[in-house]
Design a protein around this motif. Structure first.
Motif, PDB file in Angstrom:
ATOM      1  N   ASN A 136       0.890  -1.234   0.263  1.00  0.00           N
ATOM      2  CA  ASN A 136      -0.011   0.187  -0.024  1.00  0.00           C
ATOM      3  C   ASN A 136       0.533   0.646   0.413  1.00  0.00           C
ATOM      4  O   ASN A 136       1.755   1.402   0.908  1.00  0.00           O
ATOM      5  CB  ASN A 136      -0.765   0.069   1.435  1.00  0.00           C
ATOM      6  N   VAL A 142      -2.905   3.770  -3.057  1.00  0.00           N
ATOM      7  CA  VAL A 142      -2.918   3.027  -3.728  1.00  0.00           C
ATOM      8  C   VAL A 142      -2.689   1.850  -3.316  1.00  0.00           C
ATOM      9  O   VAL A 142      -0.750   1.919  -2.171  1.00  0.00           O
ATOM     10  CB  VAL A 142      -1.963   2.858  -4.856  1.00  0.00           C
ATOM     11  N   SER A 273     -15.038   3.756   0.826  1.00  0.00           N
ATOM     12  CA  SER A 273     -15.819   4.239  -0.301  1.00  0.00           C
ATOM     13  C   SER A 273     -16.963   4.838   0.336  1.00  0.00           C
ATOM     14  O   SER A 273     -17.120   6.147  -0.871  1.00  0.00           O
ATOM     15  CB  SER A 273     -16.685   2.468  -0.001  1.00  0.00           C
ATOM     16  N   VAL A 276     -15.357   8.224  -0.483  1.00  0.00           N
ATOM     17  CA  VAL A 276     -15.296   9.157  -1.159  1.00  0.00           C
ATOM     18  C   VAL A 276     -15.862   9.093  -2.166  1.00  0.00           C
ATOM     19  O   VAL A 276     -16.255  10.272  -2.860  1.00  0.00           O
ATOM     20  CB  VAL A 276     -15.043   7.722  -2.495  1.00  0.00           C
ATOM     21  N   PRO A 286     -11.765  10.803  -5.436  1.00  0.00           N
ATOM     22  CA  PRO A 286     -10.290  10.779  -5.402  1.00  0.00           C
ATOM     23  C   PRO A 286      -9.044  11.031  -6.433  1.00  0.00           C
ATOM     24  O   PRO A 286      -9.153  10.783  -7.980  1.00  0.00           O
ATOM     25  CB  PRO A 286     -10.642   9.253  -5.395  1.00  0.00           C
ATOM     26  N   VAL A 288      -7.030   8.130  -7.387  1.00  0.00           N
ATOM     27  CA  VAL A 288      -6.844   6.800  -7.413  1.00  0.00           C
ATOM     28  C   VAL A 288      -7.914   6.717  -8.257  1.00  0.00           C
ATOM     29  O   VAL A 288      -9.427   6.835  -8.014  1.00  0.00           O
ATOM     30  CB  VAL A 288      -6.917   5.594  -6.501  1.00  0.00           C
ATOM     31  N   GLU A 291     -10.826   2.416  -9.310  1.00  0.00           N
ATOM     32  CA  GLU A 291     -11.791   1.975  -7.596  1.00  0.00           C
ATOM     33  C   GLU A 291     -10.488   0.800  -6.929  1.00  0.00           C
ATOM     34  O   GLU A 291     -10.784   0.572  -5.998  1.00  0.00           O
ATOM     35  CB  GLU A 291     -13.003   0.897  -7.983  1.00  0.00           C
ATOM     36  N   ARG A 294      -8.037   1.643  -5.381  1.00  0.00           N
ATOM     37  CA  ARG A 294      -7.923   2.276  -3.934  1.00  0.00           C
ATOM     38  C   ARG A 294      -7.611   1.577  -2.590  1.00  0.00           C
ATOM     39  O   ARG A 294      -8.255   0.377  -2.297  1.00  0.00           O
ATOM     40  CB  ARG A 294      -9.069   2.712  -4.109  1.00  0.00           C
ATOM     41  N   SER A 295      -7.031   2.188  -1.212  1.00  0.00           N
ATOM     42  CA  SER A 295      -6.375   1.760  -0.921  1.00  0.00           C
ATOM     43  C   SER A 295      -7.617   1.927   0.569  1.00  0.00           C
ATOM     44  O   SER A 295      -8.812   2.356   0.631  1.00  0.00           O
ATOM     45  CB  SER A 295      -5.771   2.638   0.094  1.00  0.00           C
ATOM     46  N   THR A 299      -7.249   7.256   1.953  1.00  0.00           N
ATOM     47  CA  THR A 299      -8.157   7.879   0.669  1.00  0.00           C
ATOM     48  C   THR A 299      -7.403   9.165   0.676  1.00  0.00           C
ATOM     49  O   THR A 299      -7.241  10.066   0.985  1.00  0.00           O
ATOM     50  CB  THR A 299      -9.485   7.990   1.107  1.00  0.00           C
ATOM     51  N   ARG A 335      -4.794  13.504   2.258  1.00  0.00           N
ATOM     52  CA  ARG A 335      -4.803  12.146   2.399  1.00  0.00           C
ATOM     53  C   ARG A 335      -5.491  12.124   3.436  1.00  0.00           C
ATOM     54  O   ARG A 335      -5.103  12.846   5.335  1.00  0.00           O
ATOM     55  CB  ARG A 335      -3.978  11.313   2.480  1.00  0.00           C
TER      56      ARG A 335
END
Ligand code: PMP
Length: 381
Positions: A136, A142, A273, A276, A286, A288, A291, A294-295, A299, A335
């Motif tokens: 990660n 990411v 989720s 976001v 976002p 990234v 989807e 995505r971490s 985020t 972040r």
């Protein structure tokens, strides 16, 4: 004023875990401490789904990466590093100090390493003996699909695969043995939801063979030394361990076991989720795009007009601490991390604060019901 912490380590840690660290000291040479170490080993092995020892030593993620480097890399190695950002570069720098020949491939920020990208890099560097990957990448939020990447490696002449799992372990599935990873590094202060100060590492049987041939130039980070002490009849550490942190980690793991690892990973994904969805409605998309990459732990949100530094400052004014962008992404990103027990109240809190901060710095944002609340709040002053 209380500070609400949404940074990617240290993270908001439960009072139970913090109080566990305040327990009276115990001797680190004795049966009670050995029992603690045994329990930690069992729980960490369950979390990672591995056999063999999980090394725990004083330090941080950087220390765990250093341990992999000291024990598994030599000046004769040809290292291929695929980096998605700041921490991929950090791992590269650490390993380069062993005098190995380095080849570096940088993936575009916000994207993950692809199987095709890895194949291409290996075709360009067929002599690679050590491969460095990040599970990660915290700087871009990411997550790399380590299982798929490692599965794509050729069986013949397969390099030793070393993975930075500092910001994944505990928040998402991380199964180095199943994925055929050879060395894994992590730390206490993110997905394990424990205060900072512990480094953690796991080695595959192939990596242990390599470690005994390499002979670490560092005593402190000597993996074989740590293993010998852990495998004593009464397990212990080769030198004084951070006893209080081990108490806290024990408590944190007990809570994770109670919750269930799979449920925990799902709850972190759910928060990501929802965050976001809410942030996008406010106008913060976002970073990234894919989807699937995505971490679940952190985020990254793109701040329009390169106003991230101002937005972060405004959030701080609202007692909400998030991380900014790193290096080239300083003005671009904020972040928001969610490694702890963040749920619905924290979601509402952080979205409300993002709204308030955007409004304060003059960024256009949408959300009628929050807007009404803020207007009413301001009318009262
Ligand atoms: N790798 C990654 C992916 C990280 O997120 C971090 C910490 N942000 C590190 C390495 C370095 O860890 P530490 O700060 O604990 O030394």
């Amino acid at each position: 004023m209380a500070e609400y912490l949404f940074t990617p380590g240290p993270v908001t840690t439960s009072p139970e875990v913090l109080l566990a660290g305040a327990r009276p000291m115990m001797s680190h040479r004795g049966p009670r401490f050995s029992a603690l170490l045994r329990r930690l080993q069992n729980r960490l092995r369950d979390l990672l789904d591995v056999d063999g020892p999980v090394l725990l030593l004083p330090g941080s993620g950087t220390g765990a990466l250093e341990l992999l480097s000291m024990n598994l890399v030599t000046p004769e190695d040809r290292v291929l590093s695929l980096s998605c950002g700041v921490f991929g570069e950090r791992f590269r720098e650490i390993v380069a100090r062993r005098g190995a020949t380095m080849a570096a491939v940088d993936v575009e920020p916000g994207r993950a390493v692809t199987v095709e990208g890895l194949r291409r890099a290996l075709a360009e560097h067929p002599e690679t003996t050590v491969l460095l990957l990040t599970h990660n990448e915290t700087s871009t939020a990411v997550t790399n699909d380590i299982g798929a990447l490692v599965a794509s490696l050729p069986e013949e002449g397969r390099p030793l695969v070393l993975v930075d799992a500092v910001s994944s372990l505990g928040a998402m599935a991380c199964h180095p043995q199943r994925w055929a990873v050879d060395g894994l590094a992590s730390a206490s202060q993110k997905g394990l939801v424990t205060p900072p100060g512990l480094a953690l590492a796991w080695l595959s049987p192939r990596a242990w063979e390599r470690a005994s041939a390499v002979a670490s130039p560092s005593y402190f980070f000597d993996a074989g030394l740590h293993r010998r002490f852990l495998e004593k009849e009464e397990p212990e550490n080769p030198y004084t361990p951070p006893v209080s942190l081990l108490f806290s980690l024990d408590e944190a793991l007990a809570r994770m076991v109670e919750e269930g690892f799979v449920r925990r990973f799902a709850s972190r994904r759910r928060f990501a989720s929802a965050l976001v969805a809410g942030a996008s409605a406010l106008g913060l998309v976002p970073f990234v795009a894919d989807e699937r990459a995505r971490s679940a732990g952190v985020t990254a949100l793109v701040v329009p007009g390169n106003r991230a530094v101002e937005l972060q400052r405004a959030l701080r004014g609202l007692a909400v601490e998030v991380a900014g962008g790193q290096k080239d992404m300083k003005g671009l990103l904020v972040r928001v991390a969610h490694y702890g027990d963040e749920g619905w109240p924290e979601l509402a809190l952080v979205l409300g604060a993002l709204y308030g901060a955007m409004r304060e710095v003059g960024l256009a944002c949408g959300s009628a019901f929050v807007e009404r609340a803020f207007e009413a709040w301001e009318e009262r002053v």
